[in-house]
Design a protein around this motif. Structure first.
Motif, PDB file in Angstrom:
ATOM      1  N   TRP A 144       0.816  -1.215   0.000  1.00 11.11           N
ATOM      2  CA  TRP A 144       0.000   0.000   0.000  1.00 11.11           C
ATOM      3  C   TRP A 144       0.850   1.266   0.000  1.00 11.11           C
ATOM      4  CZ3 TRP A 144       0.188   3.855   3.611  1.00 11.11           C
ATOM      5  CH2 TRP A 144       0.853   3.563   4.787  1.00 11.11           C
ATOM      6  N   ALA A 145       2.054   1.187   0.516  1.00 14.05           N
ATOM      7  CA  ALA A 145       2.870   2.389   0.682  1.00 14.05           C
ATOM      8  C   ALA A 145       3.517   2.875  -0.617  1.00 14.05           C
ATOM      9  CB  ALA A 145       3.950   2.145   1.728  1.00 14.05           C
ATOM     10  N   PHE A 146       3.790   1.975  -1.548  1.00 15.31           N
ATOM     11  CA  PHE A 146       4.490   2.382  -2.767  1.00 15.31           C
ATOM     12  C   PHE A 146       3.737   3.405  -3.609  1.00 15.31           C
ATOM     13  CE2 PHE A 146       6.855  -1.608  -1.945  1.00 15.31           C
ATOM     14  CZ  PHE A 146       8.105  -1.016  -1.798  1.00 15.31           C
ATOM     15  N   PRO A 147       2.448   3.249  -3.864  1.00 17.99           N
ATOM     16  CA  PRO A 147       1.761   4.281  -4.651  1.00 17.99           C
ATOM     17  C   PRO A 147       1.634   5.617  -3.912  1.00 17.99           C
ATOM     18  CG  PRO A 147       0.411   2.297  -4.490  1.00 17.99           C
ATOM     19  CD  PRO A 147       1.598   2.096  -3.619  1.00 17.99           C
ATOM     20  N   LEU A 148       1.694   5.586  -2.581  1.00 14.68           N
ATOM     21  CA  LEU A 148       1.504   6.805  -1.791  1.00 14.68           C
ATOM     22  C   LEU A 148       2.818   7.444  -1.349  1.00 14.68           C
ATOM     23  CD1 LEU A 148      -1.461   5.584   0.406  1.00 14.68           C
ATOM     24  CD2 LEU A 148      -1.552   6.985  -1.652  1.00 14.68           C
ATOM     25  N   LYS A 149       3.927   6.913  -1.804  1.00 16.38           N
ATOM     26  CA  LYS A 149       5.235   7.405  -1.363  1.00 16.38           C
ATOM     27  C   LYS A 149       5.422   8.894  -1.645  1.00 16.38           C
ATOM     28  CE  LYS A 149      10.119   6.405  -1.782  1.00 16.38           C
ATOM     29  NZ  LYS A 149      11.132   5.564  -2.401  1.00 16.38           N
ATOM     30  N   LYS A 150       5.082   9.325  -2.845  1.00 14.80           N
ATOM     31  CA  LYS A 150       5.239  10.743  -3.190  1.00 14.80           C
ATOM     32  C   LYS A 150       4.322  11.632  -2.362  1.00 14.80           C
ATOM     33  CE  LYS A 150       7.246  11.164  -7.628  1.00 14.80           C
ATOM     34  NZ  LYS A 150       7.800  12.418  -7.943  1.00 14.80           N
ATOM     35  N   LEU A 151       3.171  11.113  -1.993  1.00 17.18           N
ATOM     36  CA  LEU A 151       2.230  11.887  -1.187  1.00 17.18           C
ATOM     37  C   LEU A 151       2.798  12.176   0.195  1.00 17.18           C
ATOM     38  CD1 LEU A 151      -0.694  13.028  -0.980  1.00 17.18           C
ATOM     39  CD2 LEU A 151      -1.328  10.800  -0.059  1.00 17.18           C
ATOM     40  N   PHE A 152       3.488  11.206   0.781  1.00 14.46           N
ATOM     41  CA  PHE A 152       3.995  11.352   2.140  1.00 14.46           C
ATOM     42  C   PHE A 152       5.352  12.054   2.229  1.00 14.46           C
ATOM     43  CE2 PHE A 152       1.240   7.533   2.786  1.00 14.46           C
ATOM     44  CZ  PHE A 152       0.302   8.177   3.559  1.00 14.46           C
ATOM     45  N   MET A 153       6.044  12.206   1.112  1.00 14.97           N
ATOM     46  CA  MET A 153       7.377  12.813   1.137  1.00 14.97           C
ATOM     47  C   MET A 153       7.294  14.289   1.536  1.00 14.97           C
ATOM     48  SD  MET A 153       9.660  10.591   0.338  1.00 14.97           S
ATOM     49  CE  MET A 153      11.045  11.115  -0.595  1.00 14.97           C
ATOM     50  N   GLY A 154       7.961  14.653   2.618  1.00 18.26           N
ATOM     51  CA  GLY A 154       8.116  16.043   3.017  1.00 18.26           C
ATOM     52  C   GLY A 154       6.968  16.648   3.786  1.00 18.26           C
ATOM     53  N   ILE A 155       5.929  15.898   4.122  1.00 19.97           N
ATOM     54  CA  ILE A 155       4.815  16.520   4.823  1.00 19.97           C
ATOM     55  C   ILE A 155       5.126  16.768   6.297  1.00 19.97           C
ATOM     56  CG2 ILE A 155       3.029  15.690   3.266  1.00 19.97           C
ATOM     57  CD1 ILE A 155       2.333  13.608   5.408  1.00 19.97           C
ATOM     58  N   SER A 156       6.162  16.161   6.813  1.00 16.96           N
ATOM     59  CA  SER A 156       6.525  16.420   8.200  1.00 16.96           C
ATOM     60  C   SER A 156       7.405  17.672   8.333  1.00 16.96           C
ATOM     61  CB  SER A 156       7.259  15.221   8.788  1.00 16.96           C
ATOM     62  OG  SER A 156       8.486  15.035   8.123  1.00 16.96           O
ATOM     63  N   GLN A 157       7.842  18.195   7.216  1.00 15.84           N
ATOM     64  CA  GLN A 157       8.664  19.405   7.208  1.00 15.84           C
ATOM     65  C   GLN A 157       7.766  20.639   7.305  1.00 15.84           C
ATOM     66  OE1 GLN A 157      11.956  19.021   7.252  1.00 15.84           O
ATOM     67  NE2 GLN A 157      11.638  16.826   7.109  1.00 15.84           N
ATOM     68  N   PRO A 158       8.318  21.781   7.711  1.00 12.51           N
ATOM     69  CA  PRO A 158       7.514  23.013   7.723  1.00 12.51           C
ATOM     70  C   PRO A 158       7.094  23.393   6.302  1.00 12.51           C
ATOM     71  CG  PRO A 158       9.601  23.329   8.873  1.00 12.51           C
ATOM     72  CD  PRO A 158       9.637  21.964   8.262  1.00 12.51           C
ATOM     73  N   ASP A 159       6.021  24.140   6.207  1.00 10.07           N
ATOM     74  CA  ASP A 159       5.497  24.563   4.912  1.00 10.07           C
ATOM     75  C   ASP A 159       6.547  25.397   4.182  1.00 10.07           C
ATOM     76  OD1 ASP A 159       4.049  25.376   2.748  1.00 10.07           O
ATOM     77  OD2 ASP A 159       2.474  26.390   3.899  1.00 10.07           O
TER      78      ASP A 159
END
Length: 75
Positions: A53-68
């Protein structure tokens, strides 16, 4: 079209709160439709589905923990 940081963050939250539990229910339902496989085969199926499940969503989760990155800087 690239998603903004805020949109990616919202979609990631949706994926974790709504889509992932639905995926788990579907995966368990599909495995139970078959005759009970050997324990190790069943474990392998769940491990593969748990990673898949994680492979298609990898790009979605990249960098969201960083500040805007688009937010104005506070100096």
């Amino acid at each position: 079209m690239a998603l903004s940081w805020k949109a990616r963050r919202r979609w990631a939250l949706f994926a974790l709160v709504v889509a992932l539990p639905l995926y788990i229910v579907v995966a368990v339902t599909v495995v139970t439709l078959f005759e009970r496989p050997h324990f190790l085969l069943e474990l392998l199926i769940y491990v593969v589905l748990g990673i898949l499940w994680a492979f298609p969503l990898k790009k979605l989760f990249m960098g969201i923990s960083q500040p805007d990155p688009d937010a104005p800087r506070q100096d």
